[in-house]
Design a protein around this motif. Sequence first.
Motif, PDB file in Angstrom:
ATOM      1  N   PRO A 101      88.929 114.245 -50.282  1.00  0.00           N
ATOM      2  CA  PRO A 101      89.654 113.025 -49.902  1.00  0.00           C
ATOM      3  C   PRO A 101      91.157 113.118 -50.125  1.00  0.00           C
ATOM      4  CG  PRO A 101      88.413 112.679 -51.942  1.00  0.00           C
ATOM      5  CD  PRO A 101      87.988 114.023 -51.405  1.00  0.00           C
ATOM      6  N   LYS A 102      91.577 113.914 -51.103  1.00  0.00           N
ATOM      7  CA  LYS A 102      93.019 114.046 -51.336  1.00  0.00           C
ATOM      8  C   LYS A 102      93.688 114.732 -50.144  1.00  0.00           C
ATOM      9  CE  LYS A 102      96.384 116.147 -54.512  1.00  0.00           C
ATOM     10  NZ  LYS A 102      96.537 117.072 -55.655  1.00  0.00           N
TER      11      LYS A 102
ATOM     12  N   ILE B  38      92.555 115.035 -47.033  1.00  0.00           N
ATOM     13  CA  ILE B  38      92.442 114.184 -45.833  1.00  0.00           C
ATOM     14  C   ILE B  38      93.471 113.059 -45.890  1.00  0.00           C
ATOM     15  CG2 ILE B  38      90.924 112.554 -44.626  1.00  0.00           C
ATOM     16  CD1 ILE B  38      88.574 114.414 -45.609  1.00  0.00           C
ATOM     17  N   ALA B  39      93.586 112.431 -47.071  1.00  0.00           N
ATOM     18  CA  ALA B  39      94.550 111.338 -47.223  1.00  0.00           C
ATOM     19  C   ALA B  39      95.979 111.845 -47.016  1.00  0.00           C
ATOM     20  CB  ALA B  39      94.403 110.697 -48.607  1.00  0.00           C
ATOM     21  N   ALA B  40      96.262 113.062 -47.486  1.00  0.00           N
ATOM     22  CA  ALA B  40      97.606 113.625 -47.309  1.00  0.00           C
ATOM     23  C   ALA B  40      97.936 113.766 -45.822  1.00  0.00           C
ATOM     24  CB  ALA B  40      97.707 114.971 -48.016  1.00  0.00           C
TER      25      ALA B  40
ATOM     26  N   ILE C  10      96.629 112.005 -43.322  1.00  0.00           N
ATOM     27  CA  ILE C  10      96.761 110.662 -42.741  1.00  0.00           C
ATOM     28  C   ILE C  10      98.122 110.053 -43.077  1.00  0.00           C
ATOM     29  CG2 ILE C  10      95.877 108.290 -42.849  1.00  0.00           C
ATOM     30  CD1 ILE C  10      93.066 109.550 -43.414  1.00  0.00           C
TER      31      ILE C  10
ATOM     32  N   ILE D  16      89.297 108.110 -49.959  1.00  0.00           N
ATOM     33  CA  ILE D  16      90.427 108.435 -49.071  1.00  0.00           C
ATOM     34  C   ILE D  16      91.506 107.350 -49.153  1.00  0.00           C
ATOM     35  CG2 ILE D  16      91.157 108.748 -46.670  1.00  0.00           C
ATOM     36  CD1 ILE D  16      88.586 110.182 -46.096  1.00  0.00           C
TER      37      ILE D  16
ATOM     38  N   TRP E  84      93.415 107.710 -52.476  1.00  0.00           N
ATOM     39  CA  TRP E  84      94.304 108.875 -52.399  1.00  0.00           C
ATOM     40  C   TRP E  84      95.508 108.598 -51.495  1.00  0.00           C
ATOM     41  CZ3 TRP E  84      95.304 112.614 -55.430  1.00  0.00           C
ATOM     42  CH2 TRP E  84      94.318 113.239 -56.206  1.00  0.00           C
TER      43      TRP E  84
ATOM     44  N   ILE F  75      99.333 109.221 -52.653  1.00  0.00           N
ATOM     45  CA  ILE F  75     100.200 110.128 -51.890  1.00  0.00           C
ATOM     46  C   ILE F  75     101.435 109.383 -51.388  1.00  0.00           C
ATOM     47  CG2 ILE F  75     100.332 111.456 -49.745  1.00  0.00           C
ATOM     48  CD1 ILE F  75      97.307 112.206 -50.436  1.00  0.00           C
TER      49      ILE F  75
END
Lengths: 228, 228
Positions: free
Chosen positions: A76-77, A79-81, A83, B122, B125, B129
């Motif tokens: 998830p980290k 993927i979130a980065a 996004i 997500i 995170w 981020i």
Amino acid sequence: MIKALLFDVDDTLYDSTTLAEMARRNSVRAMIDSGLPFRDEQELYEKLLHIIKTFGSNYPKHYDELLRYLNIPWNPKIIAAGIVAYEHTKFGYLKPFPGVIPSLIRFRKKFRLGVVSNGIAIKQWEKLIALGLSHFFDVFVTSGEAGVEKPSVEIFTLTAEKFGLDPRECVMIGNKLDVDITGAGNAGMETIWFRREENAHLKHEGKGPDYIIESFFELIPLIEKITQ
Amino acid sequence: MIKALLFDVDDTLYDSTTLAEMARRNSVRAMIDSGLPFRDEQELYEKLLHIIKTFGSNYPKHYDELLRYLNIPWNPKIIAAGIVAYEHTKFGYLKPFPGVIPSLIRFRKKFRLGVVSNGIAIKQWEKLIALGLSHFFDVFVTSGEAGVEKPSVEIFTLTAEKFGLDPRECVMIGNKLDVDITGAGNAGMETIWFRREENAHLKHEGKGPDYIIESFFELIPLIEKITQ
């Protein structure tokens, strides 16, 4: 007599190609920064393009699919980065092309203005609103609502109907020869091809454009000439 | 001996309450500007809160539901206006509380740092981020991944396990007495209640906090005192 000007959205009112490329490049870079075990940004960018091509640009989980494609466990980290980088980059690039706002302010005095766009209604409206352009347009037709996509003649005739006009009273301005120009031309509209540099080599197969511009600054004098 | 500091995210590392309120108020204002037939921003804001309460804050179609609740036909322009205003406002408010970054830089030298957060992995995170804080944390546990929510003891013991530590070697810092403080305390952790002004009147029912701070600037001297 010309009474309405119709515009495409993506790559006509704003630079959607550059936005998408820069947002995707920054998303790839951010995923590497967040631990994706890959160092080659170009290679990863190309893999992302492959995913987008495979699943379509409106699919909501490109980054999940990218990890799966790379055989990397769901993270998830990372993927979130991707996004967050995409969204933040988008924010900076979602600006009208030079000349768009002064042109619309000028045209608004004499014409009714509309948008004809392939895509999902809410997504396309989000762009017009973020661009600060939403209040200029009286009519907005998306393929999602019309049930057919450009270049179908129906989506153009539906737009003219919404204005209570004949298609011959409308001018369509768009960047895509096949989608915007041939479609609108077949519906009986006058057409202006917004020809961007990278498309200068393209030749039309069906009905060609009535006029060509290469920047919005050429649009005001052209419209004044056409409608004199 | 204290070896790890654990943090809650929302309203602990950044001001999630103000972000949500301002983003929702701006979304309501933008929907009115885009044609929603309502003039009373406060009344519309309260109706939106009702929708969010009914469907949950992670439901993706609050604005669609708001129109339905108001008996207004589905309108992609109005919905898009709400979404864009929310996102643009969020962008401005997603900043760490004063003192957070210098504290984390300092703590990072002596402690391992983690996050324990209820919510979707997500989404949480994405916040870290966007806040620029993601690289500070070695361990990040969300209820979505843990299968239980704070204040369950299990989510805290799982976090300690991920560090290879005993819960007694961890300090939990959070804004919610019941969720963060009592839960972590029951798991055997030391606890610091980040008491924001609006919560000053709250009394704890279960295990109370070991320490109280009202700003991140108080955290560095407190941690130094505790760990001397």
